[in-house]
Scaffold this active site. Structure first.
Site, PDB file in Angstrom:
ATOM      1  N   LYS B 122      -2.013 -15.296   6.550  1.00 51.38           N
ATOM      2  CA  LYS B 122      -1.738 -16.604   5.933  1.00 51.38           C
ATOM      3  C   LYS B 122      -2.592 -17.727   6.515  1.00 51.38           C
ATOM      4  O   LYS B 122      -3.100 -18.570   5.783  1.00 51.38           O
ATOM      5  CB  LYS B 122      -0.255 -16.953   6.095  1.00 51.38           C
ATOM      6  CG  LYS B 122       0.629 -16.256   5.075  1.00 51.38           C
ATOM      7  CD  LYS B 122       1.967 -16.950   4.944  1.00 51.38           C
ATOM      8  CE  LYS B 122       2.880 -16.236   3.954  1.00 51.38           C
ATOM      9  NZ  LYS B 122       2.317 -16.154   2.609  1.00 51.38           N
ATOM     10  N   LYS B 163       9.792 -27.976   8.644  1.00 50.93           N
ATOM     11  CA  LYS B 163       9.862 -26.539   8.915  1.00 50.93           C
ATOM     12  C   LYS B 163       9.706 -26.239  10.393  1.00 50.93           C
ATOM     13  O   LYS B 163       8.956 -26.926  11.096  1.00 50.93           O
ATOM     14  CB  LYS B 163       8.747 -25.800   8.158  1.00 50.93           C
ATOM     15  CG  LYS B 163       8.858 -25.896   6.646  1.00 50.93           C
ATOM     16  CD  LYS B 163       7.836 -24.997   5.975  1.00 50.93           C
ATOM     17  CE  LYS B 163       8.076 -24.950   4.475  1.00 50.93           C
ATOM     18  NZ  LYS B 163       7.186 -23.996   3.815  1.00 50.93           N
ATOM     19  N   GLU B 205       5.561 -30.275   5.576  1.00 45.68           N
ATOM     20  CA  GLU B 205       4.731 -29.891   4.440  1.00 45.68           C
ATOM     21  C   GLU B 205       5.134 -30.737   3.254  1.00 45.68           C
ATOM     22  O   GLU B 205       6.321 -31.038   3.084  1.00 45.68           O
ATOM     23  CB  GLU B 205       4.952 -28.414   4.084  1.00 45.68           C
ATOM     24  CG  GLU B 205       3.832 -27.516   4.521  1.00 45.68           C
ATOM     25  CD  GLU B 205       4.069 -26.071   4.143  1.00 45.68           C
ATOM     26  OE1 GLU B 205       3.589 -25.225   4.895  1.00 45.68           O
ATOM     27  OE2 GLU B 205       4.733 -25.788   3.116  1.00 45.68           O
ATOM     28  N   LYS B 242       8.715 -11.122 -10.804  1.00 48.02           N
ATOM     29  CA  LYS B 242       8.383 -11.710 -12.092  1.00 48.02           C
ATOM     30  C   LYS B 242       8.999 -10.871 -13.214  1.00 48.02           C
ATOM     31  O   LYS B 242       9.009  -9.647 -13.145  1.00 48.02           O
ATOM     32  CB  LYS B 242       6.867 -11.756 -12.255  1.00 48.02           C
ATOM     33  CG  LYS B 242       6.184 -12.593 -11.174  1.00 48.02           C
ATOM     34  CD  LYS B 242       4.688 -12.333 -11.140  1.00 48.02           C
ATOM     35  CE  LYS B 242       4.039 -13.092  -9.994  1.00 48.02           C
ATOM     36  NZ  LYS B 242       2.627 -12.666  -9.776  1.00 48.02           N
ATOM     37  N   GLU B 280      -3.427 -17.025  -6.327  1.00 51.22           N
ATOM     38  CA  GLU B 280      -2.183 -17.665  -6.776  1.00 51.22           C
ATOM     39  C   GLU B 280      -2.143 -19.133  -6.363  1.00 51.22           C
ATOM     40  O   GLU B 280      -2.538 -19.483  -5.248  1.00 51.22           O
ATOM     41  CB  GLU B 280      -0.966 -16.961  -6.156  1.00 51.22           C
ATOM     42  CG  GLU B 280      -0.820 -15.521  -6.596  1.00 51.22           C
ATOM     43  CD  GLU B 280       0.507 -14.920  -6.140  1.00 51.22           C
ATOM     44  OE1 GLU B 280       0.920 -13.932  -6.757  1.00 51.22           O
ATOM     45  OE2 GLU B 280       1.125 -15.433  -5.181  1.00 51.22           O
ATOM     46  N   ASN B 296      -3.957 -12.001  -3.905  1.00 57.54           N
ATOM     47  CA  ASN B 296      -3.472 -10.626  -4.009  1.00 57.54           C
ATOM     48  C   ASN B 296      -4.701  -9.735  -4.147  1.00 57.54           C
ATOM     49  O   ASN B 296      -5.360  -9.736  -5.178  1.00 57.54           O
ATOM     50  CB  ASN B 296      -2.566 -10.443  -5.217  1.00 57.54           C
ATOM     51  CG  ASN B 296      -1.280 -11.238  -5.081  1.00 57.54           C
ATOM     52  OD1 ASN B 296      -0.799 -11.824  -6.028  1.00 57.54           O
ATOM     53  ND2 ASN B 296      -0.728 -11.283  -3.889  1.00 57.54           N
ATOM     54  N   ARG B 298      -5.724  -6.819  -4.902  1.00 60.71           N
ATOM     55  CA  ARG B 298      -5.451  -5.551  -5.580  1.00 60.71           C
ATOM     56  C   ARG B 298      -5.427  -5.808  -7.077  1.00 60.71           C
ATOM     57  O   ARG B 298      -5.447  -6.966  -7.508  1.00 60.71           O
ATOM     58  CB  ARG B 298      -4.073  -5.024  -5.160  1.00 60.71           C
ATOM     59  CG  ARG B 298      -2.982  -6.041  -5.475  1.00 60.71           C
ATOM     60  CD  ARG B 298      -1.580  -5.487  -5.425  1.00 60.71           C
ATOM     61  NE  ARG B 298      -0.644  -6.427  -6.010  1.00 60.71           N
ATOM     62  CZ  ARG B 298      -0.042  -7.410  -5.362  1.00 60.71           C
ATOM     63  NH1 ARG B 298      -0.266  -7.578  -4.079  1.00 60.71           N
ATOM     64  NH2 ARG B 298       0.774  -8.223  -5.993  1.00 60.71           N
ATOM     65  N   VAL B 301       0.246  -6.033 -11.316  1.00 56.79           N
ATOM     66  CA  VAL B 301       1.090  -5.505 -12.381  1.00 56.79           C
ATOM     67  C   VAL B 301       0.699  -6.124 -13.726  1.00 56.79           C
ATOM     68  O   VAL B 301       0.505  -5.436 -14.722  1.00 56.79           O
ATOM     69  CB  VAL B 301       2.579  -5.807 -12.083  1.00 56.79           C
ATOM     70  CG1 VAL B 301       3.462  -5.410 -13.258  1.00 56.79           C
ATOM     71  CG2 VAL B 301       3.035  -5.108 -10.819  1.00 56.79           C
TER      72      VAL B 301
END
Lengths: 80, 457
Positions: B122, B163, B205, B242, B280, B296, B298, B301
């Protein structure tokens, strides 16, 4: 003489005797359980569901290993 | 190395279910043989039946079979494959599989292991985004005083999220809508963080209200070409799962869309990305501002949604890139036609808190006709195994307009018939009639409320 009762898997999946790898089993042979006592977990499609005893008594046998695949209706343990 | 080509004649498909079938099909379209892998209970599954060869990996649980890198690599070598396609899930984002493939002289169909590691972290991913001038959610770094917190909040605007630096998974988060709340919450958050994590460090944030989840599909080759295939709107989620995806994203201004897609391409170039991937973003529907979330690394889906609006076979492009060829399209070649929607049908009971519903499918009828595509690893009579993911099919529809696609989606779910197990199709039929869906005004929090009222009805 009390009659023997069984706890069966309500759905297929993978049976876990412990809440996590470091913890002791939910129940061992000889333990006293009541209706509602958690006796294990079944993982089905990445979801974990608690399996509870249906009646009170002593655990007389645990018939499946930790992380063993089980079918719906398969006997997990017996209680007397 | 970058220009070296490896003609592919046989590919190992290291997955199961619908994505394994999808990869087998892409191979066959390109004249490539596909070898399936399977667990013991999947020996007769559709992805095995459709493939040109098969290798048993092990027992029913994924860790005994689909997650065994050693057996996947051994199966590829034994069957004379030149490449391994990991699909999604299982080993798809595990850099160790990519490394094991390289060591065995096999091509891994995906980005390089180092790229996967960089975007999978991240903090690193955020740095890469910043280097590529891609906006990230404004964050403060650890704060030493409440005045410092207030100064930051005034700069980025309220509301803000407070946070715990050592927190995670939603723990140790407080929202502050104004300065008095922030001044009250700050010392509480520090005390809580100390108690919960043994570390009182907190940071702020910016909070995006009612955001939309919009992602950009990219494909990239080893020659440095990066092409985007437009965006997908993926805000309709339940517990980060999703249920409905579509392209183009409704109510997204063309200017914002262009900026999103350009940002995704910049980020991919910055990190040296190859193969297919998704970038994303969170989009603030009020301001049109957007913020990078993650990559992502890869095939996803919902890739079929982008295939339907562009006509590009994304898995075919992955195989081309893996063999060292350039992408078959340039950005100028990519045109966007109409609208596409995907409904993920899961074997779950939406009336019982989505409890999984494995078992034998006694009757199965897929929808058909104009504008319908069904990707599934299931046929009538097959048993849905309890050991794997609950998704049994993706029903994809396309139309010249969003309204036409929605109408076809309704028809598709009317025609769909699955007996023997519960599915989410009943809920999805209702979603298609929900005005918030049809007018395209939903955000990431919308579906939870809809499901709550649907369940109660």
């Amino acid at each position: 003489m009390s009659e023997e009762k069984t706890v069966a898997a309500p759905f297929p999946g993978v049976f876990y005797r412990r809440p996590d790898p470091e913890s002791p089993p939910f129940v061992n042979v000889g333990d006293v359980v009541e209706a509602g006592t958690v006796v294990g977990l079944i993982e089905v499609m990445k979801m974990f569901q608690e399996i509870q005893a249906g009646a009170s008594g002593h655990v007389t046998a645990v018939l499946v290993e930790n992380e063993q695949a089980v079918d719906a209706g398969q006997t997990l343990l017996t209680v007397e | 190395m970058s220009t070296q080509t490896t003609p592919l004649t046989r590919v190992l498909v290291a997955n199961r279910g619908e994505i394994a079938v999808r990869v087998v099909r892409a191979c066959h379209d390109l004249g490539i043989e596909a070898v399936a892998v399977h667990s013991a209970p999947d020996a007769d599954a559709l992805h095995v039946r459709e493939a040109d060869g098969a290798a048993l990996l092990g027992g029913p649980q994924a860790k005994e079979s689909y997650l065994r890198i050693d057996r996947v690599v051994a199966a590829a070598l034994e069957h004379g494959c030149q490449a391994v396609h990991p699909g999604y899930g299982f080993l798809a984002e595990n850099p160790e599989l990519a490394r094991a493939c390289a060591e065995a002289g096999l091509v891994f169909v995906g980005p390089a292991a180092e790229v996967m590691e960089a975007v999978g972290n991240k903090v690193r991913a955020r740095e890469i985004a910043e280097q590529a001038a891609v906006p990230v959610i404004p964050g403060s770094g650890n704060l030493s005083s409440v005045d410092e917190a207030v100064a930051f909040a005034e700069r980025v605007g309220y509301p803000v999220m407070l946070k715990a630096a050592a927190g995670g998974g939603g723990r140790g988060i407080r929202r502050a809508d104004d300065e008095p709340t922030l001044r009250t919450s700050f010392p509480q958050a520090v005390r809580e963080a100390e108690a919960a994590f043994g570390d009182g460090s907190v940071f702020l944030e910016k909070c995006v209200i009612d955001p939309r989840h919009v992602e950009v599909q990219i494909v990239a080759d080893r020659l440095g070409n990066v092409v985007h295939l437009g965006e997908r709107e993926c805000s309709l989620q339940r517990r980060r799962q999703k249920l409905v995806e579509e392209s183009p994203a409704p109510r997204l201004e063309p200017r914002v869309r262009d900026e999103l897609c350009a940002a995704a391409v910049r980020l991919a170039k910055q990190v040296g990305y190859t193969s297919a991937g998704t970038v994303e973003f969170l989009v603030d529907p009020r301001s049109g501002e957007f913020y990078f979330i993650e990559v992502n690394a890869r095939i996803q889906v919902e890739h079929g949604v982008s295939e339907l609006v562009t006509g590009v076979d994304i898995i075919g492009e992955q195989l081309r890139v893996a063999s060292g060829l350039p992408l078959s399209v340039t950005q100028d070649d990519v045109t966007f036609r109409g609208a596409a929607i995907e409904l993920r049908v899961n074997a779950e009971n939406p009336r019982q808190n989505f409890f999984p519903s494995p078992g034998q499918v006694t009757r199965l009828r897929w929808p058909g006709g104009p504008g319908i595509r069904v990707d599934s690893g299931l046929e009538e009579g097959d048993r849905i195994q309890p050991y794997y993911d609950s998704m049994i099919a993706k029903v994809l529809v396309t139309g010249r307009t969003r309204d036409e696609a929605v109408a076809r989606a309704r028809r598709a779910l009317r025609e769909l018939s699955v007996e023997g197990v519960h599915t989410t199709a009943e809920l999805q039929r209702s979603i298609l009639d929900w005005d918030t869906f049809t007018d395209g005004s939903f955000h990431t929090g919308s579906l939870d409320g809809f499901i709550a009222s649907w369940t109660a009805s």
